[in-house]
Motif scaffolding. Structure first.
Motif, PDB file in Angstrom:
ATOM      1  N   LEU A 181      -2.927   5.906   0.756  1.00  0.00           N
ATOM      2  CA  LEU A 181      -2.337   4.851   1.578  1.00  0.00           C
ATOM      3  C   LEU A 181      -1.691   5.446   2.807  1.00  0.00           C
ATOM      4  N   SER A 194      -6.024   2.041   3.779  1.00  0.00           N
ATOM      5  CA  SER A 194      -6.639   3.183   3.109  1.00  0.00           C
ATOM      6  C   SER A 194      -7.722   3.720   4.036  1.00  0.00           C
ATOM      7  N   THR A 310      -5.767   3.554  -3.736  1.00  0.00           N
ATOM      8  CA  THR A 310      -6.257   2.925  -2.511  1.00  0.00           C
ATOM      9  C   THR A 310      -6.120   1.411  -2.623  1.00  0.00           C
TER      10      THR A 310
END
Length: 372
Positions: A181, A194, A310
């Protein structure tokens, strides 16, 4: 007037003109001005050229015999500008790779082997290695087929497209920043993202950050495109794909939004239930919503959904066999990740279809010895 031999092939949901490298060189003109003139890129309608005035129909691939062993054909993918006299060479296109595989079988770039033939391809833009497996019954190259893909009612020759060891093709890492992230600043402030490199570099945002639920129509999703365009530039900088002084690229990274599955209707009005797919996705193609999804984006999503932390992994329904069903505006597209040996990232397989449309001699206008 320059004369350039080419073949128009539909690969999946894109149309791609395929040119032989030797034919391009024979014109005596560099590829950029040659394609800009052939497609009439300066005109948003591309009315005086072979471009189709959309991101999925203003594509080209230049193929050649490879120098290295283990590859049957290498190709350079070109995204030709629409109302923009520029050719993007920074990305790959899975749909055009599908077309290249069929072209290779028909033009003797690979020996036909029994009832199916696999074409080993190298995309020189990104270094990506792909395979395209095509049925060749009776050791003959097929002209027709009954395979279909979401996004078009047309049928074509089935092509099983494989992206081999796709993670980190461009930047060297599946997560270019080393994080699942990141936070980028767009027109509305900070947004979680992401940043993934697999198939192609991609910046994936959660739909709700833009007030969306991931099942929007193309018209509804278009309202988020200006903000995503700004964030794409910030993502390119964060991923090391560009410096502040570099020209803005509208091809990479791929950019879009993801969300949990929910019922929606496709562009053609077909109802898709929330249990029929695993991850809702809406992607941008150059300056507009993608009518389906680019295959390199599908590879990025399949990879991202398997990486803990993610945004894609956060909202995707997880499956046991490595399949990921993507809910796109055109319908559901399935990607399957197959484990690879020797520590390589999983190969991602997608079922596509291709059809040869035309073989032609393009008459390319010239001005003072160069394309107009």
């Amino acid at each position: 007037m320059l004369r350039l031999q080419g073949e128009l092939i539909r690969g999946g949901t894109s149309k791609c003109w395929i040119f032989d490298h030797h034919d391009v060189v024979a014109t005596g003109v560099d590829a950029d001005p040659l394609l800009l003139a052939a497609y009439n890129a300066a005109d948003p309608r591309q009315i005086d050229g072979v471009g189709g005035a959309s991101s999925t129909t203003s594509k080209a691939a230049i193929v050649r015999t490879p120098a290295e062993p283990g590859i049957d054909v290498e190709y350079a993918f070109a995204q030709v500008g629409i109302g923009d006299e520029r050719v993007e060479w920074t990305s790959n296109c899975g749909n055009c790779a599908t077309a290249v595989a069929l072209y290779a079988v028909h033009n003797g770039l690979v020996p036909i082997t029994s009832d199916s033939t696999t074409v080993r391809m190298l995309n020189v833009n990104t270094g990506a290695r792909l395979t395209g497996t095509i049925p060749t019954p009776g050791s003959t190259a097929p002209d027709e087929g009954t395979a279909a893909v979401p996004g078009t009612a047309a049928l074509g020759v089935p092509v099983l497209l494989g992206f081999e060891d796709p993670a980190g093709t461009t930047t060297g890492r599946a997560l270019p920043t080393g994080r699942a992230l990141d936070t980028l600043t767009g027109p509305a402030g900070p947004a979680e993202v992401s940043l993934v490199d697999a198939g192609a570099p991609a910046a994936l945002f959660e739909a709700k950050a833009f007030g969306l639920d991931g099942t929007e129509s193309l018209t509804e999703f278009a309202e988020a495109v200006p903000a995503l365009t700004v964030l794409r530039r910030e993502a390119a900088l964060a991923m090391g794909l560009a410096d502040r002084n570099d020209p803005v690229s509208h091809a990479v990274p791929k950019v879009g939004v993801v969300a949990r599955a929910a019922s929606y209707r496709t562009t053609h009005g077909t109802l898709v239930g929330q249990d029929e797919y695993d991850l809702a996705v809406r992607m941008v193609s150059m300056h507009a919503p993608h009518p389906a999804i680019g295959l390199t984006s599908a590879v990025a999503l399949a990879t991202a959904a398997a990486i803990p932390g993610t945004l894609a992994q956060r909202v995707a329904r997880q499956t046991a066999d490595g399949t990921l069903r993507l809910g796109t505006p055109a319908g559901v597209i399935t990607a399957q990740a197959v484990p690879a040996p020797d520590g390589a990232s999983p190969t991602v397989l997608l079922h596509r279809a291709a059809r040869r449309i035309a073989r032609a001699e393009l008459l390319v206008p010239v001005l003072e010895g160069r394309p107009a």
